[in-house]
Structures are given as structure tokens and as C-alpha cells.
Design a protein around this motif. Structure first.
Motif, PDB file in Angstrom:
ATOM      1  N   ASP A   6       0.833  -1.212   0.000  1.00  0.00           N
ATOM      2  CA  ASP A   6       0.000   0.000   0.000  1.00  0.00           C
ATOM      3  C   ASP A   6       0.863   1.257   0.000  1.00  0.00           C
ATOM      4  N   ILE A   7       1.945   1.231   0.774  1.00  0.00           N
ATOM      5  CA  ILE A   7       2.863   2.369   0.842  1.00  0.00           C
ATOM      6  C   ILE A   7       3.493   2.612  -0.525  1.00  0.00           C
ATOM      7  N   THR A   8       3.910   1.539  -1.189  1.00  0.00           N
ATOM      8  CA  THR A   8       4.538   1.660  -2.508  1.00  0.00           C
ATOM      9  C   THR A   8       3.576   2.240  -3.522  1.00  0.00           C
ATOM     10  N   LEU A  48      11.998  10.593  -2.297  1.00  0.00           N
ATOM     11  CA  LEU A  48      11.423   9.253  -2.174  1.00  0.00           C
ATOM     12  C   LEU A  48      11.415   8.797  -0.718  1.00  0.00           C
ATOM     13  N   THR A  49      12.503   9.042  -0.003  1.00  0.00           N
ATOM     14  CA  THR A  49      12.579   8.664   1.414  1.00  0.00           C
ATOM     15  C   THR A  49      11.523   9.404   2.226  1.00  0.00           C
ATOM     16  N   HIS A  50      11.388  10.708   1.957  1.00  0.00           N
ATOM     17  CA  HIS A  50      10.370  11.496   2.674  1.00  0.00           C
ATOM     18  C   HIS A  50       8.974  10.960   2.396  1.00  0.00           C
ATOM     19  N   LEU A  51       8.671  10.668   1.123  1.00  0.00           N
ATOM     20  CA  LEU A  51       7.338  10.183   0.757  1.00  0.00           C
ATOM     21  C   LEU A  51       7.064   8.806   1.352  1.00  0.00           C
ATOM     22  N   ARG A  52       8.094   7.972   1.439  1.00  0.00           N
ATOM     23  CA  ARG A  52       7.914   6.635   1.992  1.00  0.00           C
ATOM     24  C   ARG A  52       7.485   6.710   3.463  1.00  0.00           C
ATOM     25  N   TYR A  53       8.161   7.564   4.232  1.00  0.00           N
ATOM     26  CA  TYR A  53       7.808   7.688   5.654  1.00  0.00           C
ATOM     27  C   TYR A  53       6.482   8.425   5.832  1.00  0.00           C
ATOM     28  N   PHE A  54       6.204   9.355   4.941  1.00  0.00           N
ATOM     29  CA  PHE A  54       4.911  10.031   4.976  1.00  0.00           C
ATOM     30  C   PHE A  54       3.799   9.018   4.709  1.00  0.00           C
ATOM     31  N   ALA A  55       3.978   8.193   3.665  1.00  0.00           N
ATOM     32  CA  ALA A  55       2.968   7.175   3.333  1.00  0.00           C
ATOM     33  C   ALA A  55       2.816   6.169   4.466  1.00  0.00           C
ATOM     34  N   GLN A  56       3.904   5.842   5.127  1.00  0.00           N
ATOM     35  CA  GLN A  56       3.848   4.914   6.257  1.00  0.00           C
ATOM     36  C   GLN A  56       3.005   5.494   7.392  1.00  0.00           C
ATOM     37  N   ARG A  57       3.166   6.799   7.639  1.00  0.00           N
ATOM     38  CA  ARG A  57       2.346   7.438   8.679  1.00  0.00           C
ATOM     39  C   ARG A  57       0.870   7.423   8.287  1.00  0.00           C
ATOM     40  N   VAL A  58       0.608   7.661   7.002  1.00  0.00           N
ATOM     41  CA  VAL A  58      -0.779   7.680   6.534  1.00  0.00           C
ATOM     42  C   VAL A  58      -1.423   6.298   6.699  1.00  0.00           C
ATOM     43  N   ILE A  59      -0.729   5.263   6.237  1.00  0.00           N
ATOM     44  CA  ILE A  59      -1.266   3.899   6.297  1.00  0.00           C
ATOM     45  C   ILE A  59      -1.541   3.478   7.741  1.00  0.00           C
ATOM     46  N   ASN A  60      -0.647   3.878   8.651  1.00  0.00           N
ATOM     47  CA  ASN A  60      -0.792   3.483  10.055  1.00  0.00           C
ATOM     48  C   ASN A  60      -1.565   4.504  10.891  1.00  0.00           C
ATOM     49  N   LYS A  61      -2.071   5.543  10.217  1.00  0.00           N
ATOM     50  CA  LYS A  61      -2.854   6.592  10.886  1.00  0.00           C
ATOM     51  C   LYS A  61      -2.079   7.199  12.062  1.00  0.00           C
ATOM     52  N   LYS A  62      -0.809   7.469  11.817  1.00  0.00           N
ATOM     53  CA  LYS A  62       0.027   8.122  12.821  1.00  0.00           C
ATOM     54  C   LYS A  62       0.153   9.599  12.457  1.00  0.00           C
ATOM     55  N   TYR A  63      -0.439  10.430  13.275  1.00  0.00           N
ATOM     56  CA  TYR A  63      -0.492  11.860  12.977  1.00  0.00           C
ATOM     57  C   TYR A  63       0.647  12.606  13.662  1.00  0.00           C
ATOM     58  N   ILE A  64       1.189  13.577  12.951  1.00  0.00           N
ATOM     59  CA  ILE A  64       2.099  14.521  13.583  1.00  0.00           C
ATOM     60  C   ILE A  64       1.252  15.461  14.423  1.00  0.00           C
ATOM     61  N   THR A  65       1.635  15.656  15.670  1.00  0.00           N
ATOM     62  CA  THR A  65       0.853  16.507  16.572  1.00  0.00           C
ATOM     63  C   THR A  65       0.698  17.902  15.977  1.00  0.00           C
ATOM     64  N   GLU A  66      -0.542  18.306  15.794  1.00  0.00           N
ATOM     65  CA  GLU A  66      -0.822  19.603  15.166  1.00  0.00           C
ATOM     66  C   GLU A  66      -0.534  20.740  16.131  1.00  0.00           C
ATOM     67  N   GLU A  67       0.454  21.523  15.795  1.00  0.00           N
ATOM     68  CA  GLU A  67       0.784  22.717  16.561  1.00  0.00           C
ATOM     69  C   GLU A  67       0.822  23.894  15.600  1.00  0.00           C
ATOM     70  N   LYS A  86      -8.733  12.179   0.399  1.00  0.00           N
ATOM     71  CA  LYS A  86      -9.839  11.581  -0.336  1.00  0.00           C
ATOM     72  C   LYS A  86      -9.754  10.053  -0.335  1.00  0.00           C
ATOM     73  N   ASN A  87      -8.521   9.516  -0.439  1.00  0.00           N
ATOM     74  CA  ASN A  87      -8.357   8.076  -0.622  1.00  0.00           C
ATOM     75  C   ASN A  87      -8.005   7.308   0.642  1.00  0.00           C
ATOM     76  N   TYR A  88      -7.518   8.012   1.661  1.00  0.00           N
ATOM     77  CA  TYR A  88      -7.022   7.291   2.835  1.00  0.00           C
ATOM     78  C   TYR A  88      -7.611   7.779   4.164  1.00  0.00           C
ATOM     79  N   GLU A  89      -8.540   8.700   4.112  1.00  0.00           N
ATOM     80  CA  GLU A  89      -9.188   9.203   5.326  1.00  0.00           C
ATOM     81  C   GLU A  89      -8.151   9.616   6.368  1.00  0.00           C
ATOM     82  N   TYR A  90      -7.216  10.426   5.922  1.00  0.00           N
ATOM     83  CA  TYR A  90      -6.132  10.891   6.787  1.00  0.00           C
ATOM     84  C   TYR A  90      -6.023  12.401   6.622  1.00  0.00           C
ATOM     85  N   GLU A  91      -6.093  13.111   7.725  1.00  0.00           N
ATOM     86  CA  GLU A  91      -6.014  14.568   7.669  1.00  0.00           C
ATOM     87  C   GLU A  91      -4.543  15.004   7.674  1.00  0.00           C
TER      88      GLU A  91
END
Length: 280
Positions: free
Chosen positions: A175-177, A206-225, A253-258
Motif C-alpha cells: 500500500d505504501i509503494t 522518495l525517502t520522505h514520501l515513503r515515511y509520509f505514506a507509512q504514517r498515513v497507512i498506520n494513521k500516525k499523525y504529527i501533533t498539530e501545533e 480523499k483516498n485514505y481518510e487521513y487529515e
């Protein structure tokens, strides 16, 4: 070294006297006519496995009664080769996951069944080193087991290595790929750029997008400040900022991640480097 448990004639477990941790010891006939408490014949030892995670250790031990010893040896050689080639640490689950996968892949191939890897293009492009290890792996299977696996299996081996380096399961890695490829397409057509794999700028993105996609898939949010650079990016790097908003729209739209403002800032900075490179 004394035998704690006999798994079969070729595999036993023992306890490390220094650490108290259980080790799996493999060698042809190492447990023949032996019992618990007997001293291990050092000349018969071929490989020692120390898997610290107790759950993974139990799963790994169970494989020795289901999978031929030769398959396990080949898998271990592939993992050892990968550890030499890759910079990342591999999660211990790789011993269970890759061994099980290769055994099933060999069984499928012998039965004339082929499963297509629909992400081969992405693997070859984004994860060249892992794919090369996968190719080396299927070459080793052919050499030592006389089974010619299709090239798709080199891609699956690469996926297992990626999963182990990211601490993810196989499905999440796929999914991340796919997500990374979709985001790169958005960037490519919006900024009208063509990336070259191996370029340092591309690798960083690519490295940045991979970790970003990993956060999205696992629903791990960066604390909003309050993000102090958000307005600066918006006003000064408009093209990069607008492209980031398109990525944000796609993800939400596709992953329900804010997607947070901080994520937008980080992505915009990477995209601004891309824009600057192609302008120059």
C-alpha cells in the motif's frame, strides 16, 4: 553448549549461558541419537540463530517441522547477503516471513502456478538495491535447489526486505509503494518534471514520501501545533505549496487521513528543491 530441545534430527535449541537467551542451532544430524541435556557436537554446527523476540523465535522454530532444511539454509543466505548490502536494520520477522514465502513460491513454481507481481515496475525503479538482492536470491535458489523462480519472485523478496526494514507487514508495504507512486505522479504532472532514480534529490524525496505514506497507512499523525513557516511557504513557494495541496487532497480523499500543516511544510520544502533544480 547443551541441548535444551530437539526440533528434529537437524535442529536443536540451546540456552546461551551468558545471556540466558534461547538459540536455534542447525546442522546435519546434530540431534541424531541425542537427548535433552546432551552436549552439542561442535563439529556438526552449521548455523546458529539468535532471535530475541520470543514470539518470532517460536514461529521460526515451528518452520523446521514444515519446511525442508535446504530451503531454510537458502533463505538464511539471502538474509545474510541482504544485511551486507543494505544500510537498514532488518526486523527479526524476516526469518519467518521470507522462509515461509520462499517455501510456498517453490511449491507454486513446481506446480506450474505463477503469481504476477503487479508492482514490479515500482520495485525496479524505487528499490533497486532490494530488487538486485531479490535477483541474487532467485539465482541462489536455482543454483542450490534446482528450481527456477520467475522474476516476479525477485520483486516479492524485495518487498519482504522492505517490510523488514520498515517494520511493516507485506500488505502495508504494498500500500505504501502504491501511494508513493501515485504521489510522484501528481508531482510529476503538476510540476512538469521527470525524475531520475539514483539522483540524490529524487532519493531524498522518495525517502520522505515513503515515511509520509507509512504514517498515513498506520494513521500516525504529527501533533498539530502552530506551524510558523506555513504562511511563509504559502506566500513564497507558491508552486510547491499548491502541489502539496494537491497531494493533501489525494491523501484525504483516498485514505481518510487529515494532512497537517507541518506535513505540507515539509513536503513543500522538498518540492521547492525539485523546482529549483529544474529551473537551473
Amino acid at each position: 553448549m547443551k541441548i535444551q530441545k530437539i526440533l528434529n534430527n537437524n535442529v536443536i535449541t540451546t540456552v546461551d549461558e551468558m545471556t540466558g537467551m534461547e538459540k536455534v542451532v542447525m546442522g546435519r544430524g546434530i540431534a541424531f541419537q541425542k537427548k535433552k541435556g546432551d552436549v552439542v557436537d561442535a563439529d556438526r554446527i552449521e548455523k546458529v540463530f539468535l532471535i530475541e523476540n520470543e514470539n518470532e523465535n517460536r514461529k521460526f522454530q515451528s518452520l523446521f517441522n514444515k519446511i525442508p532444511l535446504e530451503y531454510i539454509k537458502v533463505t538464511e543466505k539471502i538474509i545474510s547477503y541482504a544485511k551486507e548490502r543494505l544500510d537498514n536494520t532488518l526486523d527479526e520477522h524476516i526469518y519467518v516471513a521470507l522462509t515461509d514465502h520462499l517455501a510456498f513460491a517453490i511449491k507454486r513454481t513446481k506446480a506450474g502456478i505463477r503469481i504476477q507481481n503487479h508492482l514490479m515496475w515500482e520495485i525496479k525503479r524505487f528499490y533497486k538495491k532490494e530488487y538486485e538482492i531479490g535477483q541474487w536470491g532467485i539465482g541462489l535458489v536455482k543454483e542450490e535447489l534446482s528450481v527456477e523462480l520467475p522474476d516476479d519472485e525477485a520483486g516479492f523478496i524485495a518487498f519482504h526486505l522492505l517490510s523488514a526494514s520498515m517494520g511493516e507487514n507485506m500488505m502495508n508495504t504494498m500500500d505504501i509503494t502504491e501511494m508513493v507512486q501515485d504521489i510522484l505522479n501528481i508531482i510529476k504532472y503538476d510540476l512538469k518534471v521527470e525524475f531520475k532514480p539514483g539522483d540524490l534529490l529524487f532519493d531524498r524525496l522518495l525517502t520522505h514520501l515513503r515515511y509520509f505514506a507509512q504514517r498515513v497507512i498506520n494513521k500516525k499523525y504529527i501533533t498539530e501545533e502552530e506551524e510558523p513557516f506555513y504562511d511563509f511557504i504559502k506566500n513564497n513557494y507558491k508552486q510547491a505549496f499548491n502541489c502539496s495541496l494537491k497531494v493533501k487532497l489525494y491523501v484525504e480523499k483516498n485514505y481518510e487521513y487529515e494532512v497537517s500543516k507541518e506535513e505540507i511544510v515539509y513536503l513543500s520544502l522538498h518540492l521547492q528543491r525539485v523546482i529549483s533544480r529544474f529551473k537551473n
